[in-house]
Design an enzyme around this catalytic site. Structure first.
Site, mmCIF file in Angstrom:
data_model
loop_
_atom_site.group_PDB
_atom_site.id
_atom_site.type_symbol
_atom_site.label_atom_id
_atom_site.label_comp_id
_atom_site.label_asym_id
_atom_site.label_seq_id
_atom_site.Cartn_x
_atom_site.Cartn_y
_atom_site.Cartn_z
ATOM 1 N N TYR A 1 0.834 -1.207 0.000
ATOM 2 C CA TYR A 1 0.000 0.000 0.000
ATOM 3 C C TYR A 1 0.870 1.260 0.000
ATOM 4 O O TYR A 1 0.743 2.106 -0.878
ATOM 5 C CB TYR A 1 -0.908 -0.035 1.234
ATOM 6 N N GLY B 1 3.135 1.323 -3.004
ATOM 7 C CA GLY B 1 2.246 1.416 -4.170
ATOM 8 C C GLY B 1 1.762 2.846 -4.357
ATOM 9 O O GLY B 1 1.790 3.388 -5.468
ATOM 10 N N ARG C 1 -10.792 -0.965 10.270
ATOM 11 C CA ARG C 1 -10.246 0.338 10.631
ATOM 12 C C ARG C 1 -10.724 0.701 12.030
ATOM 13 O O ARG C 1 -11.764 0.257 12.494
ATOM 14 C CB ARG C 1 -10.649 1.389 9.595
ATOM 15 N N SER D 1 -14.480 2.279 12.822
ATOM 16 C CA SER D 1 -15.579 1.325 12.654
ATOM 17 C C SER D 1 -15.456 0.180 13.664
ATOM 18 O O SER D 1 -16.442 -0.215 14.293
ATOM 19 C CB SER D 1 -15.637 0.802 11.213
ATOM 20 N N ASN D 2 -14.243 -0.319 13.859
ATOM 21 C CA ASN D 2 -14.047 -1.405 14.839
ATOM 22 C C ASN D 2 -14.526 -1.003 16.238
ATOM 23 O O ASN D 2 -15.247 -1.748 16.899
ATOM 24 C CB ASN D 2 -12.555 -1.755 14.952
ATOM 25 N N PRO E 1 2.451 2.961 12.385
ATOM 26 C CA PRO E 1 2.997 4.288 12.685
ATOM 27 C C PRO E 1 2.640 4.745 14.101
ATOM 28 O O PRO E 1 1.516 4.550 14.562
ATOM 29 C CB PRO E 1 2.328 5.192 11.640
HETATM 30 P P1 NAD Z 1 -12.759 1.789 0.274
HETATM 31 O O1 NAD Z 1 -12.105 0.475 0.417
HETATM 32 O O2 NAD Z 1 -14.092 2.000 0.929
HETATM 33 O O3 NAD Z 1 -12.915 2.194 -1.250
HETATM 34 C C1 NAD Z 1 -12.073 1.762 -2.277
HETATM 35 C C2 NAD Z 1 -12.925 1.376 -3.465
HETATM 36 O O4 NAD Z 1 -12.072 0.965 -4.545
HETATM 37 C C3 NAD Z 1 -13.859 0.212 -3.155
HETATM 38 O O5 NAD Z 1 -15.153 0.489 -3.638
HETATM 39 C C4 NAD Z 1 -13.217 -0.959 -3.912
HETATM 40 O O6 NAD Z 1 -14.150 -1.933 -4.278
HETATM 41 C C5 NAD Z 1 -12.581 -0.248 -5.088
HETATM 42 N N1 NAD Z 1 -11.448 -0.958 -5.707
HETATM 43 C C6 NAD Z 1 -10.393 -1.550 -5.086
HETATM 44 N N2 NAD Z 1 -9.547 -2.068 -5.992
HETATM 45 C C7 NAD Z 1 -10.061 -1.791 -7.215
HETATM 46 C C8 NAD Z 1 -9.647 -2.074 -8.542
HETATM 47 N N3 NAD Z 1 -8.529 -2.751 -8.808
HETATM 48 N N4 NAD Z 1 -10.437 -1.657 -9.572
HETATM 49 C C9 NAD Z 1 -11.595 -0.973 -9.329
HETATM 50 N N5 NAD Z 1 -12.030 -0.698 -8.087
HETATM 51 C C10 NAD Z 1 -11.285 -1.096 -7.041
HETATM 52 O O7 NAD Z 1 -11.719 2.888 0.808
HETATM 53 P P2 NAD Z 1 -11.894 4.448 1.039
HETATM 54 O O8 NAD Z 1 -11.686 4.718 2.462
HETATM 55 O O9 NAD Z 1 -13.113 4.942 0.380
HETATM 56 O O10 NAD Z 1 -10.607 4.988 0.272
HETATM 57 C C11 NAD Z 1 -10.700 5.589 -1.008
HETATM 58 C C12 NAD Z 1 -9.321 6.058 -1.449
HETATM 59 O O11 NAD Z 1 -8.819 7.018 -0.523
HETATM 60 C C13 NAD Z 1 -8.283 4.941 -1.529
HETATM 61 O O12 NAD Z 1 -7.459 5.156 -2.654
HETATM 62 C C14 NAD Z 1 -7.483 5.111 -0.265
HETATM 63 O O13 NAD Z 1 -6.175 4.645 -0.422
HETATM 64 C C15 NAD Z 1 -7.539 6.617 -0.082
HETATM 65 N N6 NAD Z 1 -7.357 6.960 1.346
HETATM 66 C C16 NAD Z 1 -8.353 6.747 2.249
HETATM 67 C C17 NAD Z 1 -8.140 7.044 3.595
HETATM 68 C C18 NAD Z 1 -9.221 6.842 4.626
HETATM 69 O O14 NAD Z 1 -8.953 7.060 5.806
HETATM 70 N N7 NAD Z 1 -10.415 6.457 4.279
HETATM 71 C C19 NAD Z 1 -6.902 7.546 4.011
HETATM 72 C C20 NAD Z 1 -5.908 7.724 3.057
HETATM 73 C C21 NAD Z 1 -6.144 7.432 1.724
HETATM 74 N N1 UDP Z 2 -6.289 -0.117 15.923
HETATM 75 C C1 UDP Z 2 -6.637 -0.624 17.158
HETATM 76 N N2 UDP Z 2 -7.709 -1.474 17.244
HETATM 77 C C2 UDP Z 2 -8.453 -1.821 16.161
HETATM 78 C C3 UDP Z 2 -8.096 -1.289 14.899
HETATM 79 C C4 UDP Z 2 -6.996 -0.441 14.813
HETATM 80 O O1 UDP Z 2 -5.993 -0.333 18.160
HETATM 81 O O2 UDP Z 2 -9.426 -2.571 16.319
HETATM 82 C C5 UDP Z 2 -5.159 0.830 15.830
HETATM 83 C C6 UDP Z 2 -4.114 0.465 14.788
HETATM 84 O O3 UDP Z 2 -3.149 -0.403 15.326
HETATM 85 C C7 UDP Z 2 -3.544 1.826 14.436
HETATM 86 C C8 UDP Z 2 -4.734 2.769 14.592
HETATM 87 O O4 UDP Z 2 -5.684 2.075 15.401
HETATM 88 O O5 UDP Z 2 -2.552 2.184 15.360
HETATM 89 C C9 UDP Z 2 -5.383 3.159 13.274
HETATM 90 O O6 UDP Z 2 -5.638 1.972 12.553
HETATM 91 P P1 UDP Z 2 -6.429 1.953 11.157
HETATM 92 O O7 UDP Z 2 -6.395 0.560 10.651
HETATM 93 O O8 UDP Z 2 -7.765 2.577 11.337
HETATM 94 O O9 UDP Z 2 -5.629 2.941 10.208
HETATM 95 P P2 UDP Z 2 -4.071 3.150 9.828
HETATM 96 O O10 UDP Z 2 -3.219 2.293 10.700
HETATM 97 O O11 UDP Z 2 -3.989 2.780 8.408
HETATM 98 O O12 UDP Z 2 -3.878 4.590 10.087
#
Ligand code: NAD
Ligand code: UDP
Ligand code: UDP
Length: 312
Positions: free
Chosen positions: A144, A147, A185, A188-189, A272
């Site tokens: 990720y 990527g 995440r 939600s968890n 992190p």
């Molecule tokens: P999400 O998982 O809800 O949404 C991602 C969507 O992309 C899903 O609908 C999934 O089905 C689709 N998808 C995955 N792989 C695909 C592929 N190969 N082809 C077509 N569709 C595909 O996640 P999100 O939270 O809505 O995140 C959206 C974007 O924002 C992502 O690129 C994520 O990396 C970025 N982002 C989100 C957060 C956050 O906290 N939500 C933080 C940083 C970056």
């Molecule tokens: N985390 C946690 N309990 C959970 C899910 C996540 O303590 O049930 C922690 C996780 O280890 C991280 C932080 O919450 O330190 C945020 O995690 P998340 O997966 O939401 O996002 P990211 O790590 O990608 O920022």
């Protein structure tokens, strides 16, 4: 009015972006492979004549005609992006390449949804865009993090080499209704566990911090960024309010009137330790600054999960 492509449109953020674009009067094509997204997230737009949803995987080339491309397709939760890490890397890299090829052919503007994960486990706090990050290239999060880093590189190289009109935003943790209840995440968890009266699981000591932005405010930043001229970014988009996971758990317990216990488990690899955006650039260039506090944003999010659980 623009013709807009949203990749990952059926996901959490993508569906709110589609809502906003339709509200602004644009024509929207959402594409999604439905790995983590669902049609339910877009039910409200189903019969809208300005909206179209297509099943497509961005790893494959795509031919259509649009003015703007928002490239969001990619699973965002560690549990989901680590499920098939090779596919995650392909989505980030080949997906970005295809969308850039499309943008180049069409002379379209493209916005890449990058992430605060490009800073890895940051040694600079809060993180400004000028910080190059501290990323493990061979760890479980690398598919990720790396990527997304390569997607940023491709954006800038298409911009320099082929004059593609690119925009990069680095999204920090975002939350709100329509998050996947099982996506692992933290928000939600914690909410789902609290509502079910099950134990809340803290990874590590719970002193690691995150900064959480409410989804509609992130979408506003994306829309503003897309309309800028002569600005590629990268620009941080996040809410600078910073909370430890213990603080978050306590807030969720209080707001849900839950008596769930907190239990501690092993820390996630490469998790992190601290994360908070420096949003000076977003304020300057996008005239954007989030105002919704964590408590204000948690309220509708808790309501959403409460209804979802009752229906299930
Ligand atoms: P999400 O998982 O809800 O949404 C991602 C969507 O992309 C899903 O609908 C999934 O089905 C689709 N998808 C995955 N792989 C695909 C592929 N190969 N082809 C077509 N569709 C595909 O996640 P999100 O939270 O809505 O995140 C959206 C974007 O924002 C992502 O690129 C994520 O990396 C970025 N982002 C989100 C957060 C956050 O906290 N939500 C933080 C940083 C970056
Ligand atoms: N985390 C946690 N309990 C959970 C899910 C996540 O303590 O049930 C922690 C996780 O280890 C991280 C932080 O919450 O330190 C945020 O995690 P998340 O997966 O939401 O996002 P990211 O790590 O990608 O920022
Ligand atoms: N591409 C696409 N739709 C288009 C144009 C290109 O999906 O309308 C894909 C194309 O298949 C290629 C990628 O985008 O894999 C990069 O295209 P580019 O033209 O930059 O490179 P090339 O095709 O010369 O490798």
């Amino acid at each position: 009015m623009k013709k807009v492509l949203v990749t990952g449109g059926a996901g959490f953020v993508g569906s709110f972006l589609c809502d906003r674009l339709i509200d602004e009067g644009h024509e929207v094509i959402a594409i999604d492979n439905f790995f983590t997204g669902s049609k339910t997230n877009l039910r409200q737009l189903e019969s809208n004549p300005n909206f179209e949803l297509i099943r497509h995987d961005i790893v494959e080339p795509l031919l259509l005609e649009v003015d703007w491309i928002f490239n969001l397709a990619c699973p965002a939760s560690p549990v989901h992006y680590q499920y098939n890490p090779i596919k995650t890397a392909k989505t980030n890299v080949m997906g970005a390449l295809n969308m850039l090829g499309l943008a180049k052919r069409l002379n379209a503007r493209i916005l890449q949804a990058s992430t605060s994960e490009v800073y890895g486990d940051p040694q600079v706090h809060p993180q400004p865009e000028s910080y190059f990050g501290n990323v493990n290239p061979v760890g479980l999060r690398s598919c990720y993090d790396e990527g997304k880093r390569l997607a940023e590189t491709l954006m800038m190289d298409y911009h320099r080499q082929s004059q593609v009109d690119v925009k990069i935003i680095r999204i920090f943790n975002t939350y709100g209704p329509r998050m996947h209840p099982d996506d692992g995440r933290v928000i939600s968890n914690f909410i789902v566990a609290a509502l079910k009266g099950e134990a809340i699981t803290i990874h590590g000591d719970g002193l690691q911090s995150r900064s959480f932005c409410y989804v509609t405010e992130l979408v506003d930043a994306m829309y503003r960024m897309m309309q800028t001229e002569d600005f590629t970014g990268p620009v941080n988009t996040g809410n600078p309010g910073e909370f430890t996971m213990i603080e978050l758990a306590e807030k969720v317990l209080k707001m849900t009137n839950s008596s769930s216990k907190l239990i501690k488990t092993a820390a996630r690899p490469d998790d992190p330790g601290r994360r908070r955006p420096d949003i000076t650039l977003a304020k300057e260039r996008l005239n954007w600054e989030p105002v919704i506090t964590l408590e204000e944003g948690l309220r509708p999010t808790i309501e959403y999960f409460d209804e979802l659980l009752k229906r299930a």
